[in-house]
Enzyme design. Structure first.
Site, mmCIF file in Angstrom:
data_model
loop_
_atom_site.group_PDB
_atom_site.id
_atom_site.type_symbol
_atom_site.label_atom_id
_atom_site.label_comp_id
_atom_site.label_asym_id
_atom_site.label_seq_id
_atom_site.Cartn_x
_atom_site.Cartn_y
_atom_site.Cartn_z
ATOM 1 N N LYS A 46 -89.661 -75.840 19.627
ATOM 2 C CA LYS A 46 -89.088 -74.742 20.154
ATOM 3 C C LYS A 46 -87.850 -75.064 20.763
ATOM 4 C CE LYS A 46 -89.551 -71.946 23.620
ATOM 5 N NZ LYS A 46 -87.833 -71.886 23.674
ATOM 6 N N GLU B 95 -91.780 -83.397 31.308
ATOM 7 C CA GLU B 95 -90.684 -84.104 31.773
ATOM 8 C C GLU B 95 -89.790 -82.957 32.745
ATOM 9 O OE1 GLU B 95 -89.856 -87.224 31.979
ATOM 10 O OE2 GLU B 95 -91.335 -88.138 30.276
ATOM 11 N N CYS C 202 -81.322 -84.343 33.726
ATOM 12 C CA CYS C 202 -82.306 -84.399 34.609
ATOM 13 C C CYS C 202 -82.375 -85.555 35.526
ATOM 14 C CB CYS C 202 -83.686 -84.444 33.705
ATOM 15 S SG CYS C 202 -83.746 -85.661 32.573
ATOM 16 N N GLU D 208 -82.119 -78.997 43.150
ATOM 17 C CA GLU D 208 -81.541 -79.642 42.128
ATOM 18 C C GLU D 208 -80.440 -78.535 41.805
ATOM 19 O OE1 GLU D 208 -83.704 -79.303 38.297
ATOM 20 O OE2 GLU D 208 -82.719 -81.322 37.592
HETATM 21 P P1 NAD Z 1 -86.441 -74.297 31.561
HETATM 22 O O1 NAD Z 1 -87.712 -74.525 32.055
HETATM 23 O O2 NAD Z 1 -85.560 -72.917 31.694
HETATM 24 O O3 NAD Z 1 -86.576 -74.052 29.811
HETATM 25 C C1 NAD Z 1 -86.822 -75.168 29.191
HETATM 26 C C2 NAD Z 1 -87.638 -74.589 27.939
HETATM 27 O O4 NAD Z 1 -88.761 -73.951 28.140
HETATM 28 C C3 NAD Z 1 -86.816 -73.785 26.874
HETATM 29 O O5 NAD Z 1 -86.995 -73.993 25.723
HETATM 30 C C4 NAD Z 1 -87.612 -72.164 27.466
HETATM 31 O O6 NAD Z 1 -87.192 -71.352 26.242
HETATM 32 C C5 NAD Z 1 -88.951 -72.905 27.543
HETATM 33 N N1 NAD Z 1 -89.878 -71.671 28.455
HETATM 34 C C6 NAD Z 1 -89.402 -70.672 29.177
HETATM 35 N N2 NAD Z 1 -90.194 -69.980 29.741
HETATM 36 C C7 NAD Z 1 -91.393 -70.715 29.271
HETATM 37 C C8 NAD Z 1 -92.563 -70.536 29.611
HETATM 38 N N3 NAD Z 1 -93.489 -69.498 30.223
HETATM 39 N N4 NAD Z 1 -93.702 -71.104 28.905
HETATM 40 C C9 NAD Z 1 -93.122 -72.151 28.159
HETATM 41 N N5 NAD Z 1 -91.908 -72.395 27.799
HETATM 42 C C10 NAD Z 1 -91.092 -71.849 28.579
HETATM 43 O O7 NAD Z 1 -85.416 -75.374 31.723
HETATM 44 P P2 NAD Z 1 -83.843 -75.324 31.398
HETATM 45 O O8 NAD Z 1 -82.935 -74.699 32.404
HETATM 46 O O9 NAD Z 1 -83.761 -75.146 29.849
HETATM 47 O O10 NAD Z 1 -83.516 -77.014 31.612
HETATM 48 C C11 NAD Z 1 -83.188 -77.563 32.753
HETATM 49 C C12 NAD Z 1 -84.161 -78.219 33.444
HETATM 50 O O11 NAD Z 1 -84.696 -78.975 32.708
HETATM 51 C C13 NAD Z 1 -83.759 -79.163 34.855
HETATM 52 O O12 NAD Z 1 -84.596 -79.016 35.780
HETATM 53 C C14 NAD Z 1 -83.508 -80.230 34.358
HETATM 54 O O13 NAD Z 1 -83.882 -81.391 35.235
HETATM 55 C C15 NAD Z 1 -85.065 -80.312 33.355
HETATM 56 N N6 NAD Z 1 -84.855 -81.584 32.632
HETATM 57 C C16 NAD Z 1 -85.746 -82.624 32.503
HETATM 58 C C17 NAD Z 1 -85.738 -83.508 31.789
HETATM 59 C C18 NAD Z 1 -86.559 -84.795 31.944
HETATM 60 O O14 NAD Z 1 -86.752 -85.543 31.018
HETATM 61 N N7 NAD Z 1 -87.413 -84.979 32.912
HETATM 62 C C19 NAD Z 1 -84.941 -83.672 30.655
HETATM 63 C C20 NAD Z 1 -84.019 -82.645 30.437
HETATM 64 C C21 NAD Z 1 -83.913 -81.577 31.541
#
Ligand code: NAD
Length: 465
Positions: A168, A241, A275, A371
């Protein structure tokens, strides 16, 4: 633009509804994208469940050959995928091209791994073997900052281990993923790989689904907590992650001119939407002014533009919600520190923000404590190494960190005391497929990449005879 499709049970299908995907450099609609319904998500999980036994039964060599063929397909389509990625995500085309090539490289790496049985004891009384078995259906949830690369963290190890998968992507960056899946779908039996899209409304159903055996999630800490709570019901395996607030620690023995470009790159790559970007920079008082000035000069000379334009070094923020969030951090920066480069959104269509350096700022400000996930870097002065280690560790984040010094011995000693999954020395953001990546504290659970990442897609089974 060719139409986009979901992949469910080997068929490219339309979504039960549609949603627009915007170009963040113009705010114009880039394409209409299929949006899956709950019914389609359930179909995708059912297809993955049915496809699991025959896929798991294939010899690992055959599964590896499929993953290598996927790498070849990516390599044959780098240009199309990179252009789509820039158009929906915003990053400059050369960077998008690197992301697609690295994606292919990660597939090749996992395609080279094996899961050998390990003999733990072979004695007259006992023979004990450790086997790595597949888990079943994997749910993989992807964020919008590296839509293709993060697919490569999850899909190839899941497949090599013998699992099937429902992928997804994030609602604002689904297009390159859908095109990639369409390109590789002829290589796989129906149901082995499925992709569904949503408007942030299907993640919860995927994490709750009783037929999903493992959930591999990359995204924010807030959503990661929800995911962890919902997988508890079915006791799924989980890899999280999550977000970071990486500290860069600059010691008093650096040459500011020498270290500034690497620090800038570590903080501002992908407009800070990484991230593992440097999100707080601690600089010793003896080199503080010089490092601040070097960073400000680089920021002022950085070309921010539509990622499709030649010469663009940074693109826009990926989506409106994040753009508004970063503007909030800018307001805080103006109140709590001294802005010495940038400091404003750029007055043009698209979600552009000037690369911003903020000095004379401290803990207690949002820009240091949270962040920012955008092109705004706080530079904090310190005078004592013990104190800076305490401050770097004084947070619930623990993804990455870096120490900058001309004395490797000092840098290693400090690195070992930082509470984070990765610590770099004189660099930041150096990732590789064969190097495990994971977060300490609230930044994650489990690891991805490398042999350790592959093992997380398996069930350890002991056979004791
Ligand atoms: P987000 O948590 O808003 O969304 C990530 C994904 O989760 C999306 O596909 C979203 O549709 C889905 N999602 C939303 N609600 C959900 C739920 N209730 N249950 C399951 N899935 C759900 O994150 P974002 O804004 O897309 O990404 C940015 C964040 O991701 C930052 O905090 C960044 O640091 C982190 N990030 C971490 C890594 C790592 O490897 N540690 C890598 C990239 C990004």
């Amino acid at each position: 633009m060719k139409p986009f499709h979901l992949l469910i049970n080997g068929s490219l299908v339309e979504g039960d509804s549609q949603m627009p995907v915007l170009n963040p450099a113009s705010e114009e609609v880039l394409a209409q994208c299929p949006r899956a319904s709950l019914r389609q998500l359930n179909e995708a999980v059912a297809a993955a469940k049915a496809a699991f036994p025959p896929w798991a039964a294939r010899p690992i060599n055959e599964r590896r050959a499929v993953v290598i063929a996927m790498a070849e397909t990516i390599e044959a389509n780098v240009d199309e995928l990179a252009r789509l990625l820039t158009s929906e995500q915003g990053k400059p085309l050369p960077e998008a091209t690197r992301e697609v090539r690295r994606m292919a490289g990660y597939f090749r790496y996992f395609g080279s791994l094996d899961l050998p049985m390990r003999v733990i004891e072979d004695s007259p009384t006992r023979r004990v073997e450790a086997h790595r078995r597949p888990l079943g259906v994997i749910g993989a949830i992807i964020p919008w900052n590296y839509p293709l690369l993060i697919v490569a963290f999850k899909l190839p190890p899941a497949l090599i281990a013998g699992n099937t998968i429902v992928l997804k992507p994030a609602p604002t960056t689904p297009l390159a993923t859908l095109r990639f899946v369409e390109l590789v779908s002829p290589l796989l039996s129906p149901g082995v790989l499925n992709v569904v899209t949503d408007a942030n409304d299907l993640g919860d159903a995927l994490t709750h689904h009783p037929d999903v055996r493992k959930l591999s999630f990359t995204g924010s800490i807030a959503t990661g907590k929800k995911v962890m709570a919902s997988v508890a019901e079915t006791l799924k395996r989980i890899t999280l992650e999550l977000g970071g607030n990486d500290a860069g620690i600059v010691l008093d023995d650096v040459d500011p001119k020498k270290v500034a470009p690497g620090i800038f790159e570590g903080a501002f790559r992908n407009s800070g939407q990484v991230c593992l970007a440097i999100k707080r920079l601690y600089v010793h008082e003896s080199v503080y002014d010089a490092v601040c000035n070097e960073l400000a000069e680089i920021a002022n000379n950085t070309v921010v533009d539509d990622g499709m334009k030649q010469g663009a070094q940074l693109g826009p923020i990926q989506n409106k919600m994040q753009f508004e969030k970063v503007k909030g951090f800018l307001d805080d920066a103006h109140k709590k520190g001294k802005v010495i480069a940038g400091g404003k959104p750029i007055d043009r269509p698209g979600y552009f923000i000037q690369p911003t350096i903020v000095r004379d700022i401290q803990e207690g400000s949002r820009l240091v404590d949270e962040e920012q996930f955008g092109p705004v870097l706080p530079v904090i002065k310190y005078s004592d190494v013990e104190d800076v280690i305490r401050r770097a560790n004084g947070t619930s984040y623990g993804l990455g960190a870096s120490v900058w010094s001309s004395n490797p011995k000092r840098a290693y000693e400090i690195a070992g005391r930082i509470e984070s999954g990765t610590v770099w020395i004189n660099k930041h953001l150096d990732l590789a497929a064969h190097t495990p990546l994971g977060g300490a504290k609230s930044s994650g659970i489990g690891v991805e990449l490398a042999e350790e990442g592959l093992a997380e897609f398996t069930q350890l089974q002991i056979i004791n005879a």
